[in-house]
Design an enzyme around this catalytic site. Structure first.
Site, PDB file in Angstrom:
ATOM      1  N   GLU A   1      16.858 -56.850 -20.811  1.00 28.52           N
ATOM      2  CA  GLU A   1      16.659 -56.917 -19.664  1.00 28.52           C
ATOM      3  C   GLU A   1      15.214 -57.296 -19.227  1.00 28.52           C
ATOM      4  O   GLU A   1      15.322 -58.158 -17.977  1.00 28.52           O
ATOM      5  CB  GLU A   1      16.946 -55.590 -18.887  1.00 28.52           C
TER       6      GLU A   1
ATOM      7  N   ASP B   1      19.814 -52.120 -21.458  1.00 32.23           N
ATOM      8  CA  ASP B   1      19.731 -50.509 -21.343  1.00 32.23           C
ATOM      9  C   ASP B   1      20.852 -50.026 -21.539  1.00 32.23           C
ATOM     10  O   ASP B   1      22.152 -50.321 -21.293  1.00 32.23           O
ATOM     11  CB  ASP B   1      18.914 -50.146 -20.094  1.00 32.23           C
TER      12      ASP B   1
ATOM     13  N   ASP C   1      22.278 -47.070 -20.340  1.00 32.40           N
ATOM     14  CA  ASP C   1      23.091 -46.443 -19.239  1.00 32.40           C
ATOM     15  C   ASP C   1      24.162 -47.454 -18.580  1.00 32.40           C
ATOM     16  O   ASP C   1      24.382 -48.276 -19.030  1.00 32.40           O
ATOM     17  CB  ASP C   1      22.087 -45.833 -18.163  1.00 32.40           C
TER      18      ASP C   1
ATOM     19  N   GLU D   1      24.020 -48.476 -15.654  1.00 35.69           N
ATOM     20  CA  GLU D   1      23.589 -49.967 -15.228  1.00 35.69           C
ATOM     21  C   GLU D   1      23.334 -51.326 -16.093  1.00 35.69           C
ATOM     22  O   GLU D   1      23.751 -52.191 -15.949  1.00 35.69           O
ATOM     23  CB  GLU D   1      22.005 -49.849 -14.525  1.00 35.69           C
TER      24      GLU D   1
ATOM     25  N   TYR E   1      14.010 -43.940 -23.994  1.00 29.13           N
ATOM     26  CA  TYR E   1      14.579 -44.151 -22.636  1.00 29.13           C
ATOM     27  C   TYR E   1      14.226 -43.166 -21.274  1.00 29.13           C
ATOM     28  O   TYR E   1      14.372 -41.910 -21.743  1.00 29.13           O
ATOM     29  CB  TYR E   1      15.955 -44.907 -22.691  1.00 29.13           C
TER      30      TYR E   1
ATOM     31  N   ARG F   1      15.598 -42.852 -18.403  1.00 24.60           N
ATOM     32  CA  ARG F   1      16.366 -42.605 -17.737  1.00 24.60           C
ATOM     33  C   ARG F   1      17.612 -41.632 -18.251  1.00 24.60           C
ATOM     34  O   ARG F   1      18.422 -42.135 -18.876  1.00 24.60           O
ATOM     35  CB  ARG F   1      17.504 -43.597 -16.841  1.00 24.60           C
TER      36      ARG F   1
ATOM     37  N   HIS G   1      21.155 -40.038 -24.574  1.00 28.32           N
ATOM     38  CA  HIS G   1      21.441 -38.850 -25.591  1.00 28.32           C
ATOM     39  C   HIS G   1      19.941 -38.163 -25.929  1.00 28.32           C
ATOM     40  O   HIS G   1      20.164 -37.210 -26.726  1.00 28.32           O
ATOM     41  CB  HIS G   1      22.014 -39.639 -26.801  1.00 28.32           C
TER      42      HIS G   1
END
Length: 784
Positions: free
Chosen positions: A16, A95, A97, A99, A296, A298, A341
């Site tokens: 990203e 990523d 998640d 998104e 990560y 989020r 996780h």
């Protein structure tokens, strides 16, 4: 973007962000090229060429997407790269998640890759072992996660596009309404109503300053008094009193560390300890993650991997000793915990410095210390309570002390200090220095900070890690909420003090009702919350919004079909939209006739206008046009007085002139009180200075000239260099270059004063373009 060498690479990895791309390519070697999509590449179209709606609700919510205009060059470069290596050698590493999963799917759509076969890799930290492990265990795109993201995006678009026009038509000054932002505004509005409705009361708190063995300590009376007379009577009763220790109790205690950070708790703690806003916290955490310094950012999870726990344990034992180590595994409260996780932690617990940027380093240090503390022993404390009797009264004083017998995790995280009492035994006689009774007022509920609002949203199940910062930013951008700046209003408090045989009475002043750093709903926010509560209750209902979030989780888990969920929401919502034509705009927001202007005999009305609450002198039915004035500071439509209104219509006031003949006026405008220096003409713009503390009704010329001089000085310091079309300026976040439509930050290792016009122009050209709306590009793709 870098040009791909078609003849060297065998594999293409798409991530990203450009910063992440550089780090990952370093780990993978020459067989891999790593390129970036620079975030999202497509969004739901604003219009569909040839008619129709971007979201076809009658056709399974089929959605038309459009490529973001500024991403055309990026996509062209990615297509060339895909063609170079072949689709079977493309790895999507967005990523982990929802998104990120959606971005990977959009890349497949745009680059003509098959989502069922294209390799998808995920990792929660950017380290060589993690990247190599991901390459060794690819999967394909999880369409359930994609559909959950689509459901959120579609719902938010439907609410925005169908509800916002109703708001524009029916709510004076209404801007827009959002599915998740509206309940957040309601929370703030309800808290403000609680504060206004709070019935204040006061009591007198009595403390004594004792001394024993040359050591002073404080104790508090076990009773509070409701009136000054009762307090005075008690102090008088202490004449000739003797004080003695009647009881001493000691109890051991422990304090345990908190769990490692989730997105929510990181935002809360960064706000409380560092003063960082949610958006700034996430921006800083993003940089640390992309640089490979933290996992990560989020996540709902408080879990740490076995490897991370082992590394922390070894480090703690080595640095502090085995007695400081205690392995802990925290259970995540949120059952869905779908965003990642692991908790947010350093990728290398031994690394103390992660960034040259002071802002980012402070956040990293907070994350690192919290992670270490979570694997350390509890702190051991000893609490001491001493009861002191009074020979002339039935009440008793209580003194409390605390000693840290083992600091444990407090060695690295948290603040606690010894509060030691002198060595005392039962029946010890004590000497008193002073006995002080201080008037204390009951406190209303506290206004939300960004951190406490995030916690409340999480408790209610509204939003997810990826949305908290956006929610808080959006409600402020729309003008429904603002961050307070007031230090509060002064309030007198009575202090009675007995020293020896004398009793004195003083009146001190304290500030109350400070809004500095707090989130305060604006009148527009209060109006929109009331309107939605009256006519679109489900949009601001906490349980409903929480249920929608759970439905997104169900879609991600495969237990609920995307379109089933969308239909259940859309049908009742759209019915309310269809019925909204019957809403009477004149009944939205309160209009109140305050009284009559004694000079003209015309009515003065307090009402809500395009830019917020305002005052109107005269009726719209009169031949003569009404006059308007802004609402006085601190006043509202339902409590502004006639006297305040008459004062408001005295503005603007002419205060005098500057030395060079510019007229100075004081007034109140859309954004609050100000002074204006100079008159607006075709060739001249007046200078405006906002009044933070001064009142435009009574500010004098001398004070106005002082503020004018300060403004001129600030403006002069702001301008570093002026090359005509391009300027170098000092901003809140440091020096930057601007051409009026685009800004570029000046790197910290460059002296902004040394920049030439060519240097400044080059920085602007290299800066990423701002995302703008506009006409949709030619290529669109409809997806179900």
């Amino acid at each position: 973007m870098r040009i791909v060498n078609e003849y060297m690479s065998k594999n293409l990895v798409i991530v990203e962000s450009p910063a992440k791309a550089k780090t990952i390519e370093k780990y993978l070697g020459s067989d891999f090229h790593v390129l970036s999509s620079i975030g999202h590449i497509r969004s739901i179209a604003k219009k569909v060429r040839g008619g129709g709606e971007p979201i076809d609700v009658d056709n399974g919510f089929a959605t038309t997407y459009e490529v973001d205009p500024e991403k055309k060059k990026v996509i062209a470069e990615l297509k060339r790269a895909v063609k170079s290596v072949g689709s079977s050698n493309v790895w999507l590493a967005t990523d982990e998640d929802r998104e990120g999963e959606a971005i990977a799917w959009h890349l497949c759509e745009v680059l003509d890759l098959d989502p069922a076969t294209t390799k998808r890799i995920v990792f929660h930290e950017i380290t060589k072992p993690a990247i190599l492990a991901a390459i060794g265990n690819p999967r394909t795109i999880d369409m359930k996660l994609v559909e959950a993201q689509q459901a959120r995006q579609i719902l938010d678009r439907i609410v925005g596009f169908e509800l916002s026009p109703v708001v524009w038509r029916k709510v004076p000054g209404g801007k827009s309404a959002g599915r998740v932002q509206s309940p957040a505004v309601r929370l703030l509005v309800e808290r403000e109503a609680e504060i206004r409705g709070f019935a204040g009361s006061s009591q007198y708190r009595v403390t004594a300053l004792f001394h024993h063995d040359n050591q002073e300590f404080k104790a508090e009376l076990d009773q509070r008094f409701d009136s000054e007379a009762d307090t005075q009577k008690f102090l008088e009763s202490l004449a000739g009193a003797e004080y003695a220790v009647s009881d001493i109790t000691k109890k051991p205690g422990t304090r345990n560390p908190s769990a490692p950070f989730t997105t929510s708790t990181l935002q809360q703690e960064a706000n409380a300890k560092l003063g960082y806003g949610s958006r700034a916290t996430m921006s800083s955490a993003q940089k640390l993650y992309q640089d490979g310094k933290i996992t990560y950012m989020r996540t709902d999870s408080t879990n740490l991997s076995g490897q991370a726990i082992a590394a922390a344990t070894d480090y703690i034992k080595q640095l502090y000793g085995p007695e400081y180590s205690q392995v802990r595994k925290f259970k995540t409260k949120n059952a869905s915990a779908q965003e990642a996780h692991e908790a947010i932690r350093p990728t290398d617990i031994t690394r103390e410095t992660a960034s040259n940027n002071e802002y980012d380093q402070k956040l990293y240090d907070l994350i690192r210390r919290r992670t270490l503390a979570s694997q350390m022993s509890p702190a051991k404390l000893e609490h001491t309570t001493v009861t002191i009797t009074i020979s002339t009264a039935s009440q008793t004083f209580t003194a409390k002390g605390q000693a840290i017998t083992f600091d444990g995790f407090l060695r690295v995280y948290g603040a606690s200090k010894d509060e030691l009492l002198p060595q005392l035994t039962a029946n010890d006689k004590l000497n008193v220095t002073t006995v002080t009774a201080r008037q204390t007022f009951a406190k209303p509920p506290a206004r939300y900070t960004e951190g406490s609002l995030v916690k409340k949203l999480e408790d209610l199940g509204i939003g997810r890690p990826s949305t908290y910062a956006t929610i808080i930013d959006t409600v402020q951008t729309r003008g429904y909420v603002e961050k307070g700046e007031s230090e509060g209003e002064p309030r007198d408090i009575i202090v009675l003090e007995r020293s020896g045989d004398d009793i004195s009475r003083d009146v001190e002043s304290e500030k109350t009702g400070s809004t500095r750093g707090k989130l305060v709903p604006t009148p527009a926010g209060e109006l929109i919350a009331g309107f939605l509560g009256d006519h679109f209750e489900q949009i601001v209902d906490y349980d409903f919004t929480s249920d929608v979030e759970e439905h997104f989780d169900d879609i991600a888990e495969g237990s609920l079909a995307r379109n089933t969920m969308l239909e259940e929401f859309y049908k009742p919502f759209h019915k309310l939209i269809e019925e909204s034509g019957d809403i009477d705009r004149s009944q939205v927001g309160s209009n109140r006739e305050i009284g009559t202007d004694p000079k003209s005999g015309k009515p003065i009305i307090a009402r809500f206008g395009r830019f917020g609450p305002m005052l109107q002198l005269g009726s719209t039915d009169d031949e003569e046009k009404p006059q308007f004035a802004p609402m006085p500071r601190g006043a509202r439509i339902d409590d502004v007085t006639l006297e305040q209104a008459l004062e408001a219509f005295k503005l603007p006031r002419t205060l005098g002139e500057t030395d060079d003949g510019k007229v100075i006026k004081a007034a109140i405008g859309r954004f609050g009180p100000f002074i204006q220096i100079g008159t607006k003409t075709k060739t001249n713009k007046p200078l405006y200075v906002s009044l933070k503390e001064d009142d435009p009704h009574d500010i004098g010329l001398e004070r106005a000239l002082e503020l004018y001089a300060e403004k001129l000085k600030a403006e002069a310091e702001k301008h570093i260099a002026d090359f005509g079309a391009v300027k170098v300026l000092n901003g809140r976040w440091g020096a930057y270059v601007t051409d009026g439509s685009k800004n570029a930050k000046v790197p910290k290792d460059i002296d902004p004063k040394s920049l030439t016009e060519a240097d400044a122009t080059k920085l602007l050209k290299e800066a990423p373009a701002k995302k703008r709306g506009g006409r949709a590009p030619a290529k669109r793709k409809k997806s179900k």
